[in-house]
Design a protein around this motif. Structure first.
Motif, PDB file in Angstrom:
ATOM      1  N   ASP A   7       0.826  -1.204   0.000  1.00 15.68           N
ATOM      2  CA  ASP A   7       0.000   0.000   0.000  1.00 15.68           C
ATOM      3  C   ASP A   7       0.858   1.252   0.000  1.00 15.68           C
ATOM      4  O   ASP A   7       0.588   2.217  -0.719  1.00 15.68           O
ATOM      5  N   GLU A  10       2.425   1.679  -3.289  1.00 14.55           N
ATOM      6  CA  GLU A  10       1.412   2.101  -4.260  1.00 14.55           C
ATOM      7  C   GLU A  10       1.125   3.590  -4.132  1.00 14.55           C
ATOM      8  O   GLU A  10       1.019   4.317  -5.127  1.00 14.55           O
ATOM      9  N   ARG A  13       3.910   5.545  -5.549  1.00  8.52           N
ATOM     10  CA  ARG A  13       3.846   5.532  -7.012  1.00  8.52           C
ATOM     11  C   ARG A  13       2.808   6.524  -7.529  1.00  8.52           C
ATOM     12  O   ARG A  13       3.055   7.245  -8.505  1.00  8.52           O
ATOM     13  N   ARG A 351     -10.660   4.071  -6.517  1.00  7.78           N
ATOM     14  CA  ARG A 351     -10.542   2.608  -6.384  1.00  7.78           C
ATOM     15  C   ARG A 351     -11.771   1.958  -5.770  1.00  7.78           C
ATOM     16  O   ARG A 351     -11.940   0.734  -5.871  1.00  7.78           O
TER      17      ARG A 351
END
Length: 352
Positions: A7, A10, A13, A351
């Motif tokens: 997580d 992520e 990123r 998401r």
């Protein structure tokens, strides 16, 4: 644990993918910070440190004087402190409306203007808001200005019918802002009094600090010795009356003695004795009041507070406001954190 690592990677990123957007927003915040930092009004802070003499135990300092006064019939035993004004109450004196009004209307020198004028005149006729203040006044403060157009202009009464304080709303607002410029604090451990003022002109800041210190010490001194001075004045008046009365009795005795030099009558002797007795009584009253007057003078001196200047007033060289580095750092940090949170929240929503 693996999920947490994934997580975090992520999120890193996602943030990196939006780096251009983040840089743009952060740059915008920086630009606003720069604008505020370099258009805010410049202020200078002057200060002074005082150490008030401890009134406790002062009575012991008069030990030798008390012994000499005792020989003269003066009793210093009951000469305790009459004032109960402690340094902790000094800030309340400075914040009081009468003190603030006297301070704001007293002329001080503004070096940049090369003129002598009161703070009230400066802030109402000469001072102008900064660019940020101007924008805030005509954006956030616009509804208030629009409302003011429909109200009658406020005028402070020139001849108030009583001794109450009459001020317009504008004057009250100015006084509230002016209060923030002057400050008196007391170090409870050391008893040191710290006086600070802030003004747009460095010389005016120093002059205002000096003026505040002088007015504060005068107020405290008047309070401390007020009762003692009233008592001294009362005794002085009674002393003058007793002195005149004694002189009148002296003249009466002398005149009676001159008029009856060769007379040995018992009536004359009795009258002469009566006049002498009256003169003696007048002298005792006169002598007693003289003793009381000296006692009252000593008490006034005893009650007069002494202030030691630990750090004198200096004309400030460095600006106290605006703190440009702090402003820039605050906007940079706020912009960076804010836009990163926006990106993360937006990513989390997408998401779901």
């Amino acid at each position: 644990m693996q999920e947490d690592v994934i997580d975090l990677l992520e999120l890193a990123r996602v943030i990196w993918s939006k780096r251009r957007f983040i840089l743009k927003v952060t740059g915008t915040f920086m630009a606003v910070g720069l604008l505020i930092a370099f258009t805010s009004k410049v202020e200078y802070e002057a200060s002074c440190k005082l150490m008030p003499e401890n009134q406790e135990g002062m009575k012991g300092n008069f030990g030798g004087l008390g012994g000499l006064a005792g020989l003269a019939g003066i009793d210093l035993g009951g000469m305790g402190a009459t004032g109960s004004l402690t340094p902790e109450l000094y800030p309340e004196i400075v914040k009081s409306i009468p003190f603030q009004l006297e301070l704001i209307h007293t002329p001080i020198r503004f070096e940049k203007l090369d003129s002598l004028l009161s703070s009230y005149t400066y802030f109402t006729e000469i001072d102008r808001p900064s660019l940020f203040g101007f924008l805030a006044e005509y954006t956030i403060g616009l509804p208030g200005k629009a409302k003011g157009l429909f109200r009658a202009e406020e005028v402070a009464p020139t001849n108030p019918p009583d001794d109450l304080i009459h001020l317009t709303k504008g004057d009250w607002k100015l006084l509230e802002k002016y209060r923030e410029r002057v400050n008196v604090s007391v170090d409870t451990k050391t008893g040191v009094i710290i006086v600070t003022t802030e003004m747009p002109d460095p010389y005016a800041a120093a002059r205002l600090t000096d003026l505040l210190v002088k007015k504060l010490t005068v107020e405290v001194t008047e309070y401390k010795i007020g009762k003692a001075k009233v008592n001294l004045e009362f005794i002085r008046e009674r002393y003058a009356e007793a002195e005149k009365e004694y002189e009148v009795k002296q003249r009466q005795v002398a005149r009676f003695a001159d008029q009856n030099k060769n007379i040995t009558s018992s009536m004359v002797q009795t009258e002469y004795q009566r006049l002498q007795n009256e003169m003696n009584i007048a002298f005792e009253v006169y002598k007693g009041l003289a003793s009381q007057m000296e006692q009252a003078k000593i008490k006034v001196k005893e009650e007069t507070p002494v202030f030691t200047v630990l750090e004198p007033v200096k004309v400030p060289v460095e600006k106290s406001k605006p703190k440009r580095v702090l402003i820039l750092a605050s906007f940079l940090f706020s912009g960076l954190i804010g836009v990163c949170l926006y990106v993360i929240i937006n990513y989390s929503i997408s998401r779901c």
